[in-house]
Design a protein around this motif. Structure first.
Motif, PDB file in Angstrom:
ATOM      1  N   VAL A  25       0.849  -1.197   0.000  1.00 51.14           N
ATOM      2  CA  VAL A  25       0.000   0.000   0.000  1.00 51.14           C
ATOM      3  C   VAL A  25       0.882   1.243   0.000  1.00 51.14           C
ATOM      4  CG1 VAL A  25      -1.781   1.289   1.236  1.00 51.14           C
ATOM      5  CG2 VAL A  25      -1.876  -1.212   1.182  1.00 51.14           C
ATOM      6  N   GLN A  26       1.918   1.241   0.814  1.00 55.83           N
ATOM      7  CA  GLN A  26       2.857   2.365   0.832  1.00 55.83           C
ATOM      8  C   GLN A  26       3.473   2.566  -0.545  1.00 55.83           C
ATOM      9  OE1 GLN A  26       5.751   2.074   4.040  1.00 55.83           O
ATOM     10  NE2 GLN A  26       4.209   1.179   5.384  1.00 55.83           N
ATOM     11  N   ASP A  27       3.821   1.471  -1.217  1.00 56.24           N
ATOM     12  CA  ASP A  27       4.389   1.530  -2.557  1.00 56.24           C
ATOM     13  C   ASP A  27       3.390   2.135  -3.546  1.00 56.24           C
ATOM     14  OD1 ASP A  27       6.545   0.919  -4.424  1.00 56.24           O
ATOM     15  OD2 ASP A  27       5.230  -0.676  -5.192  1.00 56.24           O
ATOM     16  N   ALA A  28       2.129   1.718  -3.459  1.00 53.73           N
ATOM     17  CA  ALA A  28       1.083   2.258  -4.345  1.00 53.73           C
ATOM     18  C   ALA A  28       0.885   3.754  -4.104  1.00 53.73           C
ATOM     19  CB  ALA A  28      -0.226   1.506  -4.146  1.00 53.73           C
ATOM     20  N   LEU A  29       0.978   4.185  -2.850  1.00 56.63           N
ATOM     21  CA  LEU A  29       0.866   5.616  -2.536  1.00 56.63           C
ATOM     22  C   LEU A  29       2.049   6.387  -3.116  1.00 56.63           C
ATOM     23  CD1 LEU A  29      -0.385   5.308   1.143  1.00 56.63           C
ATOM     24  CD2 LEU A  29      -1.575   6.566  -0.666  1.00 56.63           C
ATOM     25  N   ASP A  57     -13.761   0.361   3.712  1.00 51.52           N
ATOM     26  CA  ASP A  57     -13.726  -0.361   2.445  1.00 51.52           C
ATOM     27  C   ASP A  57     -12.338  -0.985   2.293  1.00 51.52           C
ATOM     28  OD1 ASP A  57     -16.322   0.461   1.890  1.00 51.52           O
ATOM     29  OD2 ASP A  57     -15.668   2.167   0.670  1.00 51.52           O
ATOM     30  N   TYR A  58     -12.110  -1.678   1.197  1.00 49.33           N
ATOM     31  CA  TYR A  58     -10.854  -2.406   1.012  1.00 49.33           C
ATOM     32  C   TYR A  58     -10.187  -2.055  -0.311  1.00 49.33           C
ATOM     33  CZ  TYR A  58     -12.126  -5.265   4.983  1.00 49.33           C
ATOM     34  OH  TYR A  58     -12.453  -5.683   6.247  1.00 49.33           O
ATOM     35  N   LEU A  59      -8.866  -1.940  -0.251  1.00 42.75           N
ATOM     36  CA  LEU A  59      -8.043  -1.840  -1.449  1.00 42.75           C
ATOM     37  C   LEU A  59      -7.528  -3.247  -1.718  1.00 42.75           C
ATOM     38  CD1 LEU A  59      -6.606  -0.113  -3.614  1.00 42.75           C
ATOM     39  CD2 LEU A  59      -4.706   0.128  -1.990  1.00 42.75           C
ATOM     40  N   ILE A  60      -7.749  -3.731  -2.936  1.00 38.44           N
ATOM     41  CA  ILE A  60      -7.363  -5.085  -3.326  1.00 38.44           C
ATOM     42  C   ILE A  60      -6.269  -5.007  -4.385  1.00 38.44           C
ATOM     43  CG2 ILE A  60      -8.181  -7.258  -4.336  1.00 38.44           C
ATOM     44  CD1 ILE A  60      -9.546  -6.597  -1.665  1.00 38.44           C
ATOM     45  N   LYS A  61      -5.250  -5.851  -4.235  1.00 43.86           N
ATOM     46  CA  LYS A  61      -4.173  -5.942  -5.230  1.00 43.86           C
ATOM     47  C   LYS A  61      -4.108  -7.376  -5.728  1.00 43.86           C
ATOM     48  CE  LYS A  61       0.772  -5.136  -5.852  1.00 43.86           C
ATOM     49  NZ  LYS A  61       1.376  -6.438  -6.105  1.00 43.86           N
ATOM     50  N   LYS A  67      -8.025  -2.602  -7.180  1.00 47.51           N
ATOM     51  CA  LYS A  67      -9.420  -2.174  -7.204  1.00 47.51           C
ATOM     52  C   LYS A  67      -9.871  -1.904  -5.781  1.00 47.51           C
ATOM     53  CE  LYS A  67     -11.869  -6.622  -7.180  1.00 47.51           C
ATOM     54  NZ  LYS A  67     -12.881  -7.398  -7.893  1.00 47.51           N
ATOM     55  N   ILE A  68     -10.927  -1.114  -5.664  1.00 45.53           N
ATOM     56  CA  ILE A  68     -11.531  -0.826  -4.369  1.00 45.53           C
ATOM     57  C   ILE A  68     -12.816  -1.633  -4.273  1.00 45.53           C
ATOM     58  CG2 ILE A  68     -12.689   0.943  -3.001  1.00 45.53           C
ATOM     59  CD1 ILE A  68     -10.535   2.903  -3.981  1.00 45.53           C
TER      60      ILE A  68
END
Length: 82
Positions: A25-29, A57-61, A67-68
């Motif tokens: 998640v940090q990488d995606a940010l 809600d959830y962030l999915i990789k 996707k959210i």
């Protein structure tokens, strides 16, 4: 956390004001894949495809794809592993 969706294992992170989210998640940010739309309201914006997730809600990789997923859909469609 790893979760199962159908027969596929994916990564999931519940959107929150956690100051130390998962490394992916940090990488995606950092890469601008997601940004805080409104940090005060804990809204996370995913740029491709364009969507907004709220706190809870959830962030999915799944591989390179993100996707959210809204919390009710996550609860009914995803199985937590471990």
């Amino acid at each position: 956390m790893q979760v199962k969706h159908n027969d596929v294992i994916v990564e999931a992170w519940q959107i929150s004001d956690d100051t130390a989210p998962a490394v992916w998640v940090q990488d995606a940010l950092q890469k601008g894949i997601v940004t805080w739309q409104s940090k005060a309201d804990n809204q996370l914006r995913l740029h491709e495809p364009d969507s907004i997730g709220n706190c809870g809600d959830y962030l999915i990789k799944n591989g390179p794809a993100f996707k959210i997923v809204k919390a009710p859909e996550f609860t009914s469609d995803y199985q937590t592993l471990g």
